[in-house]
Design a protein around this motif. Sequence first.
Motif: not given
Length: 253
Positions: A142-152, A220-223, A231-240
């Motif tokens: 699995p892949q996310f389009k960005k490395n970081t998701i930002k919220f204010e 900072t939270i990791v999704l 085997p199971q595969r995974s992808g991560t993105v950082v929520i800031h």
Amino acid sequence: MLEWIRHWSCMNMGHKEFSVLGLVISLGVFLLALPTVCGDVAYSFPEEMKRGSVVGNIAKDIGLEVGKLAARKARIDADGNSKRYCDINLGTGDIIVADRIDREGLCGKKASCILKQELVLENPLELHRINVHVQDINDNSPQFKKNTIKFEIRESATKGSRYRLDEAHDADIGQNAIQGYSIEANENFRLNVIAKSGGGKYSELVLEKELDREKQQELTIVLVATDGGAPQRSGTVVIHVTVLDANDNAPVF
């Protein structure tokens, strides 16, 4: 004069008979020259098999003696494909993998991926259609389009507020595609995973405990997105999350 007319009529009739006979002979030769198309032969195997891997024995499957393969110049041709993905071992009658088969590159997200090949035999000319069913393997993460998701988010945001997160994508299908999302434990947010009507899933952050900028200005939270393969595969993105100030404190002497 009458004798000449009678002679011309006989000659003309003879030409007609010759023309019809020639047409019948030509048609017979043409039909004999056409290849005999026999029933389909089907094989099913996973993508990304090594070159030379055996997927079946076509001599046995069509009831042909192995010794006749070379004599009849047996070969595999591509049927409507730019590449020939299979070959034949003339000594054994085995169908083998001739080139790398990438299911995602050939069929994308289609539920069924079928390559069409042909076994060609000569003397007499004979065709056997070969349908190759390419099975998916879990070769994509699995892949996310960005490395970081930002919220204010303002610290005045109420409990239960929801924030939709970017969806991950996986080139694989079925059980090998994305099956779920998760986040690491934290005080303020939980994760809600939602299944889409057309297939696929996405997630959203749900505020469980009000934010307090005076105590913590950033989170900072990791999704994590995971598939169901083995085997199971995974992808991560950082929520800031940046916590914005609200006028929630009165001046104090």
